[in-house]
Design a protein around this motif. Sequence first.
Motif, PDB file in Angstrom:
ATOM      1  N   PHE A  16       0.833  -1.209   0.000  1.00 24.39           N
ATOM      2  CA  PHE A  16       0.000   0.000   0.000  1.00 24.39           C
ATOM      3  C   PHE A  16       0.864   1.254   0.000  1.00 24.39           C
ATOM      4  O   PHE A  16       0.493   2.271  -0.588  1.00 24.39           O
ATOM      5  CB  PHE A  16      -0.926  -0.011   1.217  1.00 24.39           C
ATOM      6  CG  PHE A  16      -1.919   1.105   1.236  1.00 24.39           C
ATOM      7  CD1 PHE A  16      -3.065   1.036   0.466  1.00 24.39           C
ATOM      8  CD2 PHE A  16      -1.701   2.229   2.013  1.00 24.39           C
ATOM      9  CE1 PHE A  16      -3.987   2.074   0.465  1.00 24.39           C
ATOM     10  CE2 PHE A  16      -2.609   3.273   2.022  1.00 24.39           C
ATOM     11  CZ  PHE A  16      -3.762   3.196   1.245  1.00 24.39           C
ATOM     12  N   ILE A  17       2.019   1.175   0.659  1.00 21.15           N
ATOM     13  CA  ILE A  17       2.945   2.317   0.643  1.00 21.15           C
ATOM     14  C   ILE A  17       3.637   2.423  -0.716  1.00 21.15           C
ATOM     15  O   ILE A  17       3.892   3.527  -1.222  1.00 21.15           O
ATOM     16  CB  ILE A  17       3.980   2.166   1.772  1.00 21.15           C
ATOM     17  CG1 ILE A  17       3.276   2.160   3.135  1.00 21.15           C
ATOM     18  CG2 ILE A  17       5.013   3.277   1.725  1.00 21.15           C
ATOM     19  CD1 ILE A  17       4.203   1.884   4.300  1.00 21.15           C
ATOM     20  N   ALA A  18       3.943   1.279  -1.332  1.00 19.21           N
ATOM     21  CA  ALA A  18       4.639   1.300  -2.621  1.00 19.21           C
ATOM     22  C   ALA A  18       3.734   1.783  -3.753  1.00 19.21           C
ATOM     23  O   ALA A  18       4.245   2.249  -4.781  1.00 19.21           O
ATOM     24  CB  ALA A  18       5.171  -0.096  -2.947  1.00 19.21           C
ATOM     25  N   ILE A  58       7.744   1.189 -15.583  1.00 28.18           N
ATOM     26  CA  ILE A  58       8.314   1.814 -14.384  1.00 28.18           C
ATOM     27  C   ILE A  58       7.522   1.397 -13.141  1.00 28.18           C
ATOM     28  O   ILE A  58       8.093   1.061 -12.096  1.00 28.18           O
ATOM     29  CB  ILE A  58       8.335   3.344 -14.547  1.00 28.18           C
ATOM     30  CG1 ILE A  58       9.296   3.748 -15.670  1.00 28.18           C
ATOM     31  CG2 ILE A  58       8.723   4.026 -13.235  1.00 28.18           C
ATOM     32  CD1 ILE A  58       9.287   5.231 -15.971  1.00 28.18           C
ATOM     33  N   ILE A  59       6.203   1.405 -13.243  1.00 26.36           N
ATOM     34  CA  ILE A  59       5.363   0.973 -12.118  1.00 26.36           C
ATOM     35  C   ILE A  59       5.610  -0.496 -11.798  1.00 26.36           C
ATOM     36  O   ILE A  59       5.704  -0.889 -10.626  1.00 26.36           O
ATOM     37  CB  ILE A  59       3.885   1.230 -12.443  1.00 26.36           C
ATOM     38  CG1 ILE A  59       3.627   2.732 -12.523  1.00 26.36           C
ATOM     39  CG2 ILE A  59       2.975   0.583 -11.404  1.00 26.36           C
ATOM     40  CD1 ILE A  59       2.216   3.091 -12.913  1.00 26.36           C
ATOM     41  N   ALA A  60       5.724  -1.321 -12.831  1.00 24.47           N
ATOM     42  CA  ALA A  60       5.989  -2.745 -12.604  1.00 24.47           C
ATOM     43  C   ALA A  60       7.323  -2.946 -11.905  1.00 24.47           C
ATOM     44  O   ALA A  60       7.458  -3.824 -11.038  1.00 24.47           O
ATOM     45  CB  ALA A  60       5.964  -3.497 -13.937  1.00 24.47           C
ATOM     46  N   LEU A  61       8.311  -2.137 -12.251  1.00 29.67           N
ATOM     47  CA  LEU A  61       9.621  -2.263 -11.617  1.00 29.67           C
ATOM     48  C   LEU A  61       9.557  -1.892 -10.137  1.00 29.67           C
ATOM     49  O   LEU A  61      10.091  -2.620  -9.286  1.00 29.67           O
ATOM     50  CB  LEU A  61      10.632  -1.375 -12.346  1.00 29.67           C
ATOM     51  CG  LEU A  61      12.054  -1.355 -11.785  1.00 29.67           C
ATOM     52  CD1 LEU A  61      12.680  -2.737 -11.868  1.00 29.67           C
ATOM     53  CD2 LEU A  61      12.904  -0.331 -12.528  1.00 29.67           C
ATOM     54  N   VAL A  62       8.883  -0.797  -9.809  1.00 35.73           N
ATOM     55  CA  VAL A  62       8.834  -0.343  -8.420  1.00 35.73           C
ATOM     56  C   VAL A  62       8.016  -1.313  -7.560  1.00 35.73           C
ATOM     57  O   VAL A  62       8.476  -1.779  -6.502  1.00 35.73           O
ATOM     58  CB  VAL A  62       8.256   1.079  -8.346  1.00 35.73           C
ATOM     59  CG1 VAL A  62       8.076   1.509  -6.886  1.00 35.73           C
ATOM     60  CG2 VAL A  62       9.156   2.067  -9.075  1.00 35.73           C
ATOM     61  N   VAL A  63       6.807  -1.649  -8.001  1.00 33.53           N
ATOM     62  CA  VAL A  63       5.947  -2.532  -7.206  1.00 33.53           C
ATOM     63  C   VAL A  63       6.506  -3.951  -7.168  1.00 33.53           C
ATOM     64  O   VAL A  63       6.521  -4.604  -6.121  1.00 33.53           O
ATOM     65  CB  VAL A  63       4.512  -2.519  -7.766  1.00 33.53           C
ATOM     66  CG1 VAL A  63       3.608  -3.449  -6.965  1.00 33.53           C
ATOM     67  CG2 VAL A  63       3.944  -1.111  -7.731  1.00 33.53           C
ATOM     68  N   GLY A  64       6.984  -4.447  -8.301  1.00 31.90           N
ATOM     69  CA  GLY A  64       7.524  -5.801  -8.328  1.00 31.90           C
ATOM     70  C   GLY A  64       8.758  -5.954  -7.465  1.00 31.90           C
ATOM     71  O   GLY A  64       8.908  -6.965  -6.763  1.00 31.90           O
ATOM     72  N   ALA A  85      -0.526  -2.462  -8.422  1.00 36.00           N
ATOM     73  CA  ALA A  85       0.052  -1.929  -9.660  1.00 36.00           C
ATOM     74  C   ALA A  85      -1.000  -1.190 -10.485  1.00 36.00           C
ATOM     75  O   ALA A  85      -0.728  -0.110 -11.045  1.00 36.00           O
ATOM     76  CB  ALA A  85       0.672  -3.063 -10.466  1.00 36.00           C
ATOM     77  N   ALA A  86      -2.220  -1.746 -10.556  1.00 37.66           N
ATOM     78  CA  ALA A  86      -3.298  -1.049 -11.265  1.00 37.66           C
ATOM     79  C   ALA A  86      -3.653   0.259 -10.566  1.00 37.66           C
ATOM     80  O   ALA A  86      -3.907   1.290 -11.222  1.00 37.66           O
ATOM     81  CB  ALA A  86      -4.518  -1.959 -11.361  1.00 37.66           C
ATOM     82  N   VAL A 140       0.658  -4.528 -14.691  1.00 38.06           N
ATOM     83  CA  VAL A 140       0.085  -5.572 -13.832  1.00 38.06           C
ATOM     84  C   VAL A 140       0.697  -6.944 -14.113  1.00 38.06           C
ATOM     85  O   VAL A 140       1.048  -7.681 -13.180  1.00 38.06           O
ATOM     86  CB  VAL A 140      -1.448  -5.597 -14.003  1.00 38.06           C
ATOM     87  CG1 VAL A 140      -2.045  -6.864 -13.376  1.00 38.06           C
ATOM     88  CG2 VAL A 140      -2.068  -4.365 -13.378  1.00 38.06           C
ATOM     89  N   ILE A 141       0.818  -7.314 -15.376  1.00 43.22           N
ATOM     90  CA  ILE A 141       1.235  -8.672 -15.725  1.00 43.22           C
ATOM     91  C   ILE A 141       2.636  -9.005 -15.212  1.00 43.22           C
ATOM     92  O   ILE A 141       2.850 -10.059 -14.597  1.00 43.22           O
ATOM     93  CB  ILE A 141       1.119  -8.889 -17.247  1.00 43.22           C
ATOM     94  CG1 ILE A 141      -0.351  -8.828 -17.666  1.00 43.22           C
ATOM     95  CG2 ILE A 141       1.728 -10.221 -17.654  1.00 43.22           C
ATOM     96  CD1 ILE A 141      -0.577  -8.940 -19.163  1.00 43.22           C
ATOM     97  N   PRO A 142       3.652  -8.160 -15.420  1.00 46.69           N
ATOM     98  CA  PRO A 142       4.976  -8.511 -14.861  1.00 46.69           C
ATOM     99  C   PRO A 142       4.982  -8.607 -13.342  1.00 46.69           C
ATOM    100  O   PRO A 142       5.643  -9.495 -12.775  1.00 46.69           O
ATOM    101  CB  PRO A 142       5.883  -7.380 -15.357  1.00 46.69           C
ATOM    102  CG  PRO A 142       5.203  -6.819 -16.535  1.00 46.69           C
ATOM    103  CD  PRO A 142       3.748  -6.931 -16.232  1.00 46.69           C
ATOM    104  N   VAL A 143       4.235  -7.706 -12.679  1.00 43.29           N
ATOM    105  CA  VAL A 143       4.193  -7.756 -11.216  1.00 43.29           C
ATOM    106  C   VAL A 143       3.565  -9.058 -10.739  1.00 43.29           C
ATOM    107  O   VAL A 143       4.070  -9.719  -9.815  1.00 43.29           O
ATOM    108  CB  VAL A 143       3.419  -6.539 -10.676  1.00 43.29           C
ATOM    109  CG1 VAL A 143       3.130  -6.696  -9.188  1.00 43.29           C
ATOM    110  CG2 VAL A 143       4.211  -5.270 -10.905  1.00 43.29           C
ATOM    111  N   PHE A 144       2.467  -9.462 -11.355  1.00 40.99           N
ATOM    112  CA  PHE A 144       1.798 -10.691 -10.937  1.00 40.99           C
ATOM    113  C   PHE A 144       2.674 -11.914 -11.155  1.00 40.99           C
ATOM    114  O   PHE A 144       2.804 -12.768 -10.263  1.00 40.99           O
ATOM    115  CB  PHE A 144       0.485 -10.835 -11.707  1.00 40.99           C
ATOM    116  CG  PHE A 144      -0.251 -12.110 -11.407  1.00 40.99           C
ATOM    117  CD1 PHE A 144      -0.994 -12.251 -10.240  1.00 40.99           C
ATOM    118  CD2 PHE A 144      -0.199 -13.183 -12.290  1.00 40.99           C
ATOM    119  CE1 PHE A 144      -1.659 -13.416  -9.960  1.00 40.99           C
ATOM    120  CE2 PHE A 144      -0.868 -14.359 -12.008  1.00 40.99           C
ATOM    121  CZ  PHE A 144      -1.603 -14.478 -10.844  1.00 40.99           C
TER     122      PHE A 144
END
Length: 222
Positions: A16-18, A58-64, A85-86, A140-144
């Motif tokens: 939630f913070i990320a 970029i979002i996938a990199l940070v959250v993942g 991520a979404a 979303v897909i890379p993070v999942f």
Amino acid sequence: MSQPRSGLIRGLVIGFIAMPVAGAAYTAAWYGFWRLSYDIRWLAGDPKVSYPYAGGLIIALVVGLTFWLIRSRSLIVPLVAALYAAGARIIASVATSVLLSWQIGYPLDVLDEHLTETLTSLPTVFRENTVFWGSVATAVIPVFLLTLLRAVRLRRRAGLGRETPPVPAGTEAAGERDPFEPAQPSEQRGAFEPLQAPAPRAGGDMFTTPPADPGQPSRPAT
């Protein structure tokens, strides 16, 4: 959550913070990108199409990376990471729209009104903007997949998901007997087990007992 130290609660809190951090990273990268010269911005084609996909990465990199460092074994965490991520992509869309309004000269006292208009226009973006959903899928897909791979590897390393078959009562596997435990005698003799020799009597046997004296008459029977 039933498993001890599965990392689900920690993933919910840190993820939630990320989420806003990833949205802020998207917005900062967008702001720096649009300050470049026109020729550089068009090297990869139309920026309105190419940059949202790059921002999704970029979002996938940070959250993942955040969920990779959490080391959670719960299989619910990949779904939570995908939702975060979404959410980060939605936050980035709102933030970049407000930042663009400020950059082109909107006064600060009307930015709150523009923020409200941006939030109310989100349903229209969800229905009509295919580039937005493409960038959401890119985030979303890379993070999942990465979070799911991490959880499966940690569960396999911890030995979770593999159940040992129960051992029937009164039996034990071969080779698992305690070497210092005395062997228990069997209750029933096998069909081909040799008979044990009888113990010798206390009076001796036919080779050790002296014969009776023939010179003494035997006592008549009464």
